[in-house]
Design an enzyme around this catalytic site. Structure first.
Site, PDB file in Angstrom:
ATOM      1  N   GLU A  17     -49.529 -12.396 -28.123  1.00 43.47           N
ATOM      2  CA  GLU A  17     -49.846 -13.443 -28.910  1.00 43.47           C
ATOM      3  C   GLU A  17     -51.445 -13.362 -28.581  1.00 43.47           C
ATOM      4  O   GLU A  17     -52.074 -14.299 -28.265  1.00 43.47           O
ATOM      5  CB  GLU A  17     -49.341 -14.727 -28.448  1.00 43.47           C
ATOM      6  CG  GLU A  17     -47.880 -14.779 -28.356  1.00 43.47           C
ATOM      7  CD  GLU A  17     -47.299 -16.314 -28.011  1.00 43.47           C
ATOM      8  OE1 GLU A  17     -48.022 -17.249 -27.313  1.00 43.47           O
ATOM      9  OE2 GLU A  17     -46.359 -16.400 -28.133  1.00 43.47           O
TER      10      GLU A  17
ATOM     11  N   CYS B 290     -44.714 -25.606 -28.750  1.00 38.73           N
ATOM     12  CA  CYS B 290     -46.164 -25.958 -28.267  1.00 38.73           C
ATOM     13  C   CYS B 290     -46.840 -26.358 -29.689  1.00 38.73           C
ATOM     14  O   CYS B 290     -47.725 -27.284 -29.382  1.00 38.73           O
ATOM     15  CB  CYS B 290     -46.646 -24.538 -27.825  1.00 38.73           C
ATOM     16  SG  CYS B 290     -46.595 -23.034 -28.866  1.00 38.73           S
TER      17      CYS B 290
END
Lengths: 635, 635
Positions: B309, B405
């Protein structure tokens, strides 16, 4: 008919490559196999055989197996290339060393015929219990291929006897004793077919067909449950990766690991042809179309993703993160050749040529000393080989790899071009690839054909017929490449009479000694437009001339390829270039953008007219790190 | 000054989003945290606290910890959004339920202040021994943020007392007792700064600065050697991933996990500002430039690779395999806001706006029920979400994730816009984002400013000054967005007198009650040209209007976006569209390719003139699976 032993490359483009393989690649590879290269990661492949021979002789061995589970195959692929090279260029010392290695291999063979150093040295109780990962049948396949090559090229059958004992052992295990299974990495299928063609032993044909039709079950999942030991821990549930998601006759998309897939398809096509199996042949045609109509790069590269070295999805053909393994294009050449046995369609040979002249040649540095495994169509210094997504996509060729699959695959292909350049069926002689050299015709026709050409840079092909007995009646079938807009043929200076069928010009006549067929291929530069479904290539074009795909490299273009835009309708000129081994480069009008350095700007960047120089793709990456691009945006 | 509590969104574009978060997202998220959603993967986050409280009370607990090691943070982020929502829309029942959860949290706190359910329930002997992976300080940071938000928005300090006990425990462990370490996932730094701003307790400022300056060592490598237990087995040697490859003051490129990086930078900028630390501020400016000049998508997305990421390399900005996590753009908004405390430069707010209106809004479906974590600039049905390289890049929004998240991050941001829309420093009132609502001015100025606008679809901004006491002397600093070619300002109908500095129009005067400042932004559609170094965008353009980036979706374009080519110099018209929540769409002349289906063709595909319809990027993916593209090739 396999024309390998009947064809000799004489001069010109591919003679250089044969020489390079014989002079550079085979000796370097031998040193690697013997761990004699300073600074290179050790191979240990010969040493593994030495240890296995100790185990056979004494029951145990000092030292440990080292390398990949399929390390043996490096030795076999080298031996296969050596076999071909000995036919081209006899070398008694090399032959003696190869014979010594074959003797060593025999010493590593168990009395029951079993032969695999990983299992003999490291895991003697685990034979045939991890077919998914352990490459036992794969290694056996390469041993068989080397053995067949040795027998065909040198007449020596020592390795053949070893390989047949292993093949017989496999037959006993999987057929006689009825153990379920097939290899996670196809290869044994096409190898058994080669063994069958040489020996005409029907059990080998039966075994190849068995391994092909056994696929498409959840065997690997059950095997993992029964024998949980692992090599890498490949996911048994990913059945596409190993082409076991469906019975092969029901498979419609080329999926999974590209080399595995296409080795399998090559074996399938050979088996289908031999057995006259229409259903299997139909599956081959469907898979061929999946690859060549939707999943192949313009260079003949296949496998769009590093992850799994895999085919991905239709039209997913990224240029920079591509895999396009050199070995996969070698496999595609094998598959194409087998498809030519099923159907006499020039498109198969067109693809064979595309893969050979572009990806496969690009796989090797021009000096034969370094190799690409991955063949990107776009190299971005600072990103290629650097970004976490591009670690595999190196912008310059590295030296030897721990997994040394590609260089020996290139070596064995480039020393056996006769097998792909020609084929003969009944009284038809097919000319697929245009390589200077002489083909000895089968005895029932008699005589020979010599092709003389400066191909791939010139389009004139001159076939001369030699018929010592005076005349010979046969059909010469010359491929009409799809890229040649207009191909003209002359027989002895007069326009030739010929039929055209499925991309071949068929010249059927009573050929007289000295007859000459002159073919003129249209070598105009072609602009190639990608399918609009290929997102990565939107609004871009590629350039080809003859069989060669071209690319722009920074070194020829003021170190800025990303800023180049090609003019739409402009003609392209050719340019002889002494660098890179006397190539023909291209020059096309275009523009060079000059943006002001902003990441995003509201002003259109200025564009200056410029000449864009293109070189053949196979020659890229020979002049240091720089940008490279095959697909260029149009202005 | 934090303007959060002084600003109320009144009507219009963002009121809709506030309502959506309060009506849909917060209740849905609460059900998720309580495992009350049928068919969704369970969160267990509340249950983890219940078990931890049992451990505190009784020394043991039935049941097992479930979820991510940072599962607690889902509860904290939800509580933070709840705090903001209670200010906007009081809800006694919700507040009571939140209070109950806070009471439960307190019951899970150890007498020494330590609080983390993973360690209390699952690994009580492993506290502070895997800072690299275990997110203890990260979770503490989110607890602190929620506690500060509750105190600021409701005046209630229950959670604040809990959080301070944890913060004090951390101070004791890392400062007083001198244990080395810092968090693998930055977050505690910015949270401690928020706690410091609220409490003015200098130990929190000291602790934030400590964690920032402690980075850049091989601590995680030594920690792994000393305590080999692992959560996922993240590679301690990959120091860029956790921004520990260099001391932060020496870091020049934004690298590693994008959310981690930019949370860190936000904490750095806040600390630098508070301490007047010029060297740290300089590092922040360098890292800001690394992101916004070389590593940011036109949408304000950051993080080019799924793997890690992560940020990757300069100009590596693939459109289809992009990560561009919604949370990373939330982090970028945080960072931009802190940079505005260091330098009053409108470019920071320009980026804040870009991220907010494009990636962050796109993160949520228009009905508030589904969420993107990954925000591609190109969606390719059949490839996106399907190919092994694109599993993460879904072409339609999924429901809840196990790692939840992004939705709560969007929820907390969209309920706290007052913090980002305005800032006040001394006697200057900065208007960064143009949101209809009223700002209560600080007491030393007095009065309020109401902004009324149909932004982002119209460019008229009307600021009305309310000064009950008659006049007030201050500077109104209005951002002049870089995209507005010409911005005009009027005061009470007359051309305004103002200075321009670093992208702000500074109107300094004695404002009288009822004064009106009218701003007219140029809402012309802008064609955006990418840097020529961005390989993926070669020869393509994007369209923006105001702060909105536009895209073409299949549903508006005959299900064929890849075949669209935009005409080069053509004007673009706007088009009110009732779908997708009353948007302004764009229409631009172009061409639609009609290739004949070949993968590669020698004939240029035919192109038919067509109108291309573009919609705001944030609204894409609301009408089912289809192609989408931000960067369109020019014809």
């Amino acid at each position: 008919m396999d024309t390998l032993g009947r064809f000799s490359v004489e001069t010109g483009f591919f003679k250089h490559y044969e020489d390079l393989v014989i002079r550079e690649v085979i000796p370097y590879q031998e040193m690697a196999l013997r761990d004699e290269i300073d600074g290179a990661e050790k191979s240990h492949a010969i040493e593994n055989f030495t240890m296995a021979a100790q185990v056979i002789a004494t029951g145990h061995s000092e030292g440990e197996f080292y390398g990949m589970v399929f390390q043996d195959s490096d030795v076999y692929k080298w031996l296969e290339a050596v076999a071909y090279s000995l036919r081209i260029h006899p070398d008694a010392a090399l032959e003696a060393r190869a014979d010594d290695i074959i003797t060593l291999i025999e010493r590593a063979q168990h009395p029951d015929g079993y032969l695999n150093t990983y299992f003999t040295v490291k895991a003697p109780d685990k034979r045939w219990t991890n077919l998914q990962e352990a490459h036992e049948l794969y290694c056996a396949g390469h041993m068989i291929e080397a053995a067949v090559a040795f027998a065909e090229s040198t007449g020596k059958t020592h390795l053949l006897r070893i390989a047949r004992r292993m093949a017989d052992h496999i037959y006993t295990h999987f057929i006689t004793d009825g153990h379920e299974g097939f290899c996670g990495h196809p290869e044994i299928e096409l190898a058994l077919m080669r063994l069958y063609h040489l020996t005409e032993e029907p059990r080998y044909l039966e075994l190849a067909g068995h391994f092909i039709d056994a696929r498409g079950t959840d065997f690997f999942i059950r095997e993992r449950a029964q024998y949980p030991w692992m090599v890498w821990g490949n996911n048994a549930l990913d059945r596409e990766y190993t082409q076991t998601h469906q019975p092969v006759r029901e498979q419609t998309d080329a999926v999974g690991h590209a080399v595995r897939a296409v080795y399998l398809y090559a074996g399938m096509a050979d088996t289908a042809h031999e057995n006259g199996d229409a259903a299997l042949a139909a599956a081959c045609r469907t898979l061929w179309e999946s690859i060549t109509r939707r999943r192949m790069y313009v260079t003949g590269g296949i496998g769009s993703a590093y992850e799994g070295e895999c085919f991905t999805k239709d039209y997913h053909l990224p240029n920079d993160t591509v895999y396009a393994e050199t070995c996969a294009s070698v496999a595609l050449v094998f598959f194409a050749r087998q498809m030519l046995t099923l159907d006499k369609r020039a498109e198969y040979a067109d693809v064979m040529e595309r893969a050979l002249y572009n990806v496969i040649l690009a796989g090797m540095q021009l000096d034969g000393k370094r190799f690409f495994y991955v063949n990107p169509l776009e190299a971005l210094p600072g990103i290629s080989g650097e970004a976490i997504t591009h670690k595999h996509a190196l912008p310059v060729r590295p030296k030897w790899f721990a997994c040394a699959c590609c260089p020996p695959n290139v070596a064995r292909l480039l020393t056996s071009l006769g097998r792909y350049a020609w084929s003969v069926e009944d009284a038809t002689v097919y000319s697929h690839l245009f390589i200077t050299g002489t083909l000895i015709l089968p005895e029932e026709i008699g005589g020979s054909i010599t092709l003389d050409t400066a191909y791939p840079y010139e389009g004139a092909l001159r076939y001369r017929i030699h018929v010592p007995k005076g005349t010979a009646c046969f059909t010469l079938a010359i491929r009409l490449p799809a890229w040649s807009r207009e191909t003209t043929l002359h027989t002895n200076g007069q326009p030739a009479t010929y039929a055209v069928k499925d991309g071949f010009a068929l010249l059927t006549r009573e050929f007289a000694d000295g007859d000459e067929i002159a073919v003129s291929l249209d070598m105009s530069v072609r602009r190639v437009f990608p399918s609009q479904h290929i997102a990565a290539d939107s609004a871009r074009v590629a350039f080809t001339r003859g069989p060669l795909v071209y690319c722009a490299e920074g070194v020829d273009n003021a170190d800025d390829v990303l800023g180049l835009r090609v003019e739409r309708e402009t003609p392209v000129s050719t340019l002889a270039m002494n660098a890179l081994g006397d190539i023909v480069a291209l020059q096309v009008k275009g523009y060079r953008l000059r943006d002001k350095g902003a990441l995003y700007a509201y002003d259109r960047p200025q564009a200056e007219p410029c000449d864009i120089t293109l070189i053949p793709y196979y020659a890229w990456g020979n002049r240091g790190l720089n940008e490279m691009r095959v697909w260029l945006p149009e202005a």
